[in-house]
Design a protein around this motif. Structure first.
Motif, PDB file in Angstrom:
ATOM      1  N   LEU A 186       0.817  -1.208   0.000  1.00 11.37           N
ATOM      2  CA  LEU A 186       0.000   0.000   0.000  1.00 11.37           C
ATOM      3  C   LEU A 186       0.856   1.265   0.000  1.00 11.37           C
ATOM      4  O   LEU A 186       0.645   2.177  -0.802  1.00 11.37           O
ATOM      5  N   GLY A 187       1.838   1.351   0.902  1.00 17.87           N
ATOM      6  CA  GLY A 187       2.692   2.532   0.978  1.00 17.87           C
ATOM      7  C   GLY A 187       3.492   2.744  -0.290  1.00 17.87           C
ATOM      8  O   GLY A 187       3.626   3.878  -0.782  1.00 17.87           O
ATOM      9  N   ALA A 188       4.025   1.658  -0.852  1.00 20.61           N
ATOM     10  CA  ALA A 188       4.815   1.756  -2.081  1.00 20.61           C
ATOM     11  C   ALA A 188       3.954   2.234  -3.243  1.00 20.61           C
ATOM     12  O   ALA A 188       4.360   3.106  -4.026  1.00 20.61           O
ATOM     13  N   PHE A 189       2.759   1.681  -3.379  1.00 19.59           N
ATOM     14  CA  PHE A 189       1.868   2.096  -4.460  1.00 19.59           C
ATOM     15  C   PHE A 189       1.444   3.555  -4.293  1.00 19.59           C
ATOM     16  O   PHE A 189       1.300   4.289  -5.267  1.00 19.59           O
ATOM     17  N   THR A 190       1.243   3.966  -3.048  1.00 20.51           N
ATOM     18  CA  THR A 190       0.871   5.358  -2.782  1.00 20.51           C
ATOM     19  C   THR A 190       1.977   6.296  -3.222  1.00 20.51           C
ATOM     20  O   THR A 190       1.729   7.331  -3.854  1.00 20.51           O
ATOM     21  N   MET A 191       3.237   5.936  -2.927  1.00 23.21           N
ATOM     22  CA  MET A 191       4.361   6.774  -3.318  1.00 23.21           C
ATOM     23  C   MET A 191       4.529   6.810  -4.834  1.00 23.21           C
ATOM     24  O   MET A 191       4.845   7.861  -5.407  1.00 23.21           O
ATOM     25  N   VAL A 192       4.315   5.690  -5.508  1.00 18.07           N
ATOM     26  CA  VAL A 192       4.391   5.669  -6.972  1.00 18.07           C
ATOM     27  C   VAL A 192       3.350   6.625  -7.554  1.00 18.07           C
ATOM     28  O   VAL A 192       3.632   7.375  -8.497  1.00 18.07           O
ATOM     29  N   ALA A 193       2.148   6.605  -6.976  1.00 22.81           N
ATOM     30  CA  ALA A 193       1.085   7.499  -7.448  1.00 22.81           C
ATOM     31  C   ALA A 193       1.463   8.961  -7.240  1.00 22.81           C
ATOM     32  O   ALA A 193       1.270   9.804  -8.123  1.00 22.81           O
ATOM     33  N   MET A 194       2.033   9.270  -6.074  1.00 24.62           N
ATOM     34  CA  MET A 194       2.432  10.654  -5.792  1.00 24.62           C
ATOM     35  C   MET A 194       3.599  11.081  -6.677  1.00 24.62           C
ATOM     36  O   MET A 194       3.660  12.212  -7.153  1.00 24.62           O
ATOM     37  N   PHE A 195       4.523  10.158  -6.928  1.00 24.74           N
ATOM     38  CA  PHE A 195       5.658  10.465  -7.797  1.00 24.74           C
ATOM     39  C   PHE A 195       5.198  10.734  -9.222  1.00 24.74           C
ATOM     40  O   PHE A 195       5.684  11.649  -9.890  1.00 24.74           O
ATOM     41  N   SER A 196       4.239   9.959  -9.686  1.00 29.05           N
ATOM     42  CA  SER A 196       3.733  10.142 -11.044  1.00 29.05           C
ATOM     43  C   SER A 196       3.019  11.480 -11.192  1.00 29.05           C
ATOM     44  O   SER A 196       2.937  12.035 -12.294  1.00 29.05           O
ATOM     45  N   HIS A 197       2.507  12.022 -10.087  1.00 22.52           N
ATOM     46  CA  HIS A 197       1.872  13.336 -10.097  1.00 22.52           C
ATOM     47  C   HIS A 197       2.879  14.452  -9.781  1.00 22.52           C
ATOM     48  O   HIS A 197       2.506  15.602  -9.584  1.00 22.52           O
ATOM     49  N   ARG A 198       4.150  14.075  -9.699  1.00 19.78           N
ATOM     50  CA  ARG A 198       5.256  15.004  -9.410  1.00 19.78           C
ATOM     51  C   ARG A 198       5.087  15.695  -8.058  1.00 19.78           C
ATOM     52  O   ARG A 198       5.512  16.832  -7.865  1.00 19.78           O
ATOM     53  N   LEU A 199       4.469  15.006  -7.121  1.00 23.89           N
ATOM     54  CA  LEU A 199       4.331  15.552  -5.774  1.00 23.89           C
ATOM     55  C   LEU A 199       5.608  15.354  -4.966  1.00 23.89           C
ATOM     56  O   LEU A 199       5.836  16.061  -3.983  1.00 23.89           O
ATOM     57  N   VAL A 200       6.411  14.371  -5.373  1.00 23.36           N
ATOM     58  CA  VAL A 200       7.659  14.072  -4.660  1.00 23.36           C
ATOM     59  C   VAL A 200       8.773  13.873  -5.675  1.00 23.36           C
ATOM     60  O   VAL A 200       8.535  13.674  -6.871  1.00 23.36           O
ATOM     61  N   SER A 201      10.007  13.890  -5.185  1.00 23.57           N
ATOM     62  CA  SER A 201      11.171  13.771  -6.058  1.00 23.57           C
ATOM     63  C   SER A 201      11.488  12.311  -6.382  1.00 23.57           C
ATOM     64  O   SER A 201      10.943  11.379  -5.777  1.00 23.57           O
ATOM     65  N   PHE A 202      12.404  12.120  -7.329  1.00 25.37           N
ATOM     66  CA  PHE A 202      12.862  10.780  -7.680  1.00 25.37           C
ATOM     67  C   PHE A 202      13.556  10.132  -6.481  1.00 25.37           C
ATOM     68  O   PHE A 202      13.403   8.937  -6.228  1.00 25.37           O
ATOM     69  N   GLY A 203      14.292  10.911  -5.728  1.00 21.61           N
ATOM     70  CA  GLY A 203      14.962  10.404  -4.528  1.00 21.61           C
ATOM     71  C   GLY A 203      13.974   9.881  -3.500  1.00 21.61           C
ATOM     72  O   GLY A 203      14.239   8.890  -2.816  1.00 21.61           O
ATOM     73  N   ALA A 204      12.813  10.538  -3.393  1.00 23.44           N
ATOM     74  CA  ALA A 204      11.786  10.075  -2.457  1.00 23.44           C
ATOM     75  C   ALA A 204      11.238   8.715  -2.882  1.00 23.44           C
ATOM     76  O   ALA A 204      10.932   7.867  -2.040  1.00 23.44           O
ATOM     77  N   LEU A 205      11.122   8.501  -4.199  1.00 23.58           N
ATOM     78  CA  LEU A 205      10.695   7.188  -4.700  1.00 23.58           C
ATOM     79  C   LEU A 205      11.721   6.122  -4.322  1.00 23.58           C
ATOM     80  O   LEU A 205      11.357   5.025  -3.876  1.00 23.58           O
ATOM     81  N   VAL A 206      13.003   6.437  -4.481  1.00 26.00           N
ATOM     82  CA  VAL A 206      14.070   5.506  -4.095  1.00 26.00           C
ATOM     83  C   VAL A 206      14.004   5.216  -2.595  1.00 26.00           C
ATOM     84  O   VAL A 206      14.157   4.071  -2.156  1.00 26.00           O
ATOM     85  N   THR A 207      13.742   6.249  -1.803  1.00 21.95           N
ATOM     86  CA  THR A 207      13.611   6.079  -0.350  1.00 21.95           C
ATOM     87  C   THR A 207      12.543   5.045  -0.013  1.00 21.95           C
ATOM     88  O   THR A 207      12.762   4.134   0.789  1.00 21.95           O
ATOM     89  N   THR A 208      11.383   5.190  -0.626  1.00 22.07           N
ATOM     90  CA  THR A 208      10.282   4.257  -0.351  1.00 22.07           C
ATOM     91  C   THR A 208      10.647   2.834  -0.737  1.00 22.07           C
ATOM     92  O   THR A 208      10.393   1.889   0.026  1.00 22.07           O
ATOM     93  N   MET A 209      11.243   2.653  -1.907  1.00 15.09           N
ATOM     94  CA  MET A 209      11.546   1.307  -2.383  1.00 15.09           C
ATOM     95  C   MET A 209      12.654   0.636  -1.566  1.00 15.09           C
ATOM     96  O   MET A 209      12.695  -0.587  -1.453  1.00 15.09           O
ATOM     97  N   ILE A 210      13.531   1.417  -0.976  1.00 16.10           N
ATOM     98  CA  ILE A 210      14.538   0.851  -0.077  1.00 16.10           C
ATOM     99  C   ILE A 210      13.908   0.501   1.267  1.00 16.10           C
ATOM    100  O   ILE A 210      14.191  -0.550   1.856  1.00 16.10           O
ATOM    101  N   ALA A 211      13.010   1.366   1.739  1.00 14.21           N
ATOM    102  CA  ALA A 211      12.415   1.174   3.065  1.00 14.21           C
ATOM    103  C   ALA A 211      11.341   0.097   3.095  1.00 14.21           C
ATOM    104  O   ALA A 211      10.981  -0.377   4.174  1.00 14.21           O
ATOM    105  N   THR A 212      10.836  -0.299   1.918  1.00 15.21           N
ATOM    106  CA  THR A 212       9.761  -1.289   1.908  1.00 15.21           C
ATOM    107  C   THR A 212      10.297  -2.715   1.846  1.00 15.21           C
ATOM    108  O   THR A 212      11.319  -2.970   1.218  1.00 15.21           O
ATOM    109  N   SER A 213       9.597  -3.614   2.520  1.00 19.16           N
ATOM    110  CA  SER A 213       9.919  -5.043   2.463  1.00 19.16           C
ATOM    111  C   SER A 213       8.757  -5.846   1.893  1.00 19.16           C
ATOM    112  O   SER A 213       8.740  -7.071   1.985  1.00 19.16           O
ATOM    113  N   GLY A 214       7.770  -5.157   1.347  1.00 19.47           N
ATOM    114  CA  GLY A 214       6.636  -5.846   0.744  1.00 19.47           C
ATOM    115  C   GLY A 214       5.841  -6.657   1.750  1.00 19.47           C
ATOM    116  O   GLY A 214       5.817  -6.369   2.954  1.00 19.47           O
TER     117      GLY A 214
END
Length: 358
Positions: free
Chosen positions: A77-105
């Motif tokens: 859920l959190g990862a998909f939410t961040m992808v959605a926000m990134f696609s809307h340019r609400l967050v930076s590319f680095g923030a997307l990397v942060t989420t994908m590192i912090a997630t364990s699925g």
């Protein structure tokens, strides 16, 4: 001679069936725990109306922190939410990397079920690593080509008029005139509650932990009985039950069964102890697979004491469940860039902690 052979085969078959039965019960317990935790998170997300999506500012460090927290939430859920926000340019590319590192699925749920204290420590570490990695990524890398074909995704909440969790005037209708989906889900949770209460499931849990698990399951039953039909069908049945549970159960059961025979018939411990750097490299490289299932192998090995914390840490940093699947669908270049960055940070952190003896 033939009689002895038949007796021997019967003994082996009985032992095999007993092993499969015990592993089946263990897999049911783990999958059930994952199910109710995913249900609770889905409930909180809708009940809060996706509040975390509305609190982003231009402050990059706040973005990284929120991105890390979203990633640390178990499941996709959190990862998909961040992808959605990134696609809307609400967050930076680095923030997307942060989420994908912090997630364990989905494996995060399983780690909390198998070794909760170490799971909390691991989650905090990968959150910190993710925040630092996001900052360094934005400082050192400008992903112009990677973002070229990236389009937008819908945010995970539905229309506010129908996406609700609690409607007082309809609770009794939901309870006394339930839909088929509600009945099936309620039966699943009731079976799990009975299994835990009788000791058939999780019989080796300490009493305080068993009580805690029962309370969580009872609250999840309350949710199922009181939420509107929209939540039951769209959020629980179509999202959790149909999309996640079969895959989670198959991976859990298959991995536990595989690891049982591997540990019984092969001296895996000796090979692992003398090839830790190879295992570390495998743990990092397998993270390129956009699926949380393979990570379960390292979760199981760690739970059995066969690999150190550093290997599990590297695997957790490298993989991101199937949180990157929406990115893969939109831009293969973006997918590869994020995966490569994840693996680089995973190898650096994993190797460092392995050399330090963790």
């Amino acid at each position: 001679m033939i009689f002895k052979l038949i007796i021997g085969l019967e003994f082996i078959l009985n032992n095999l069936l007993e092993v499969i039965y015990m592993i089946f019960l263990h897999a049911i317990m783990i999958t059930g725990f994952v199910f109710v935790m995913m249900l609770l998170i889905e409930y909180i997300n809708v009940q809060s109306k996706g509040l975390w999506q509305k609190n982003l500012t231009k402050n990059k460090w706040r973005q990284y922190l929120i991105a890390g927290i979203l990633g640390a939430i178990p499941g996709c859920l959190g990862a998909f939410t961040m992808v959605a926000m990134f696609s809307h340019r609400l967050v930076s590319f680095g923030a997307l990397v942060t989420t994908m590192i912090a997630t364990s699925g989905d494996e995060a749920f399983i780690m909390f079920a198998m070794f909760p204290k170490k799971a909390i420590l691991l989650t905090l570490i990968i959150l910190v690593v993710g925040v630092l990695a996001g900052y360094l990524t934005d400082k050192l890398y400008k992903p112009k080509k990677a973002l070229k074909n990236f389009s937008s995704h819908k945010l995970p909440l539905h229309d506010e008029a129908i996406c609700k969790c609690f409607e007082k005037d309809k609770i009794w209708i939901n309870i006394f005139h339930p839909s088929l989906y509600r009945v099936i889900i309620a039966i699943i949770i009731l079976v799990l509650i009975v299994g835990i209460a009788t000791g058939l499931l999780a019989g080796d849990l300490e009493i305080w932990m068993k009580i805690s698990v029962l309370l969580v399951f009872l609250f999840s039953l309350f949710i199922v009985l009181t939420v509107p039909n929209h939540f039951i069908k769209k959020h629980i049945w179509e999202h959790i039950v149909k999309m996640h549970l079969p895959r989670i159960f198959i991976w859990v059961f298959g991995t536990l069964l595989f690891m049982h025979f591997l540990m019984d018939y092969i001296d895996v411990q000796a090979w692992l102890s003398s090839n830790m750097f190879v295992v570390l490299l495998i743990a990092v490289l397998i993270g390129v697979v956009p699926e949380s299932g393979p990570h379960l192998i390292f979760v199981t090995l760690f739970a059995q004491g066969s690999i150190p914390f550093s290997i599990l840490l590297a695997s957790s940093i490298s993989q991101d469940g199937h949180g990157m699947l929406p990115v893969l669908a939109e831009s293969k270049r973006t997918f590869l860039v994020v995966k490569i960055l994840n693996m680089i940070f995973a190898f650096i952190v994993g190797l460092s902690t392995l050399l330090l003896g963790f």
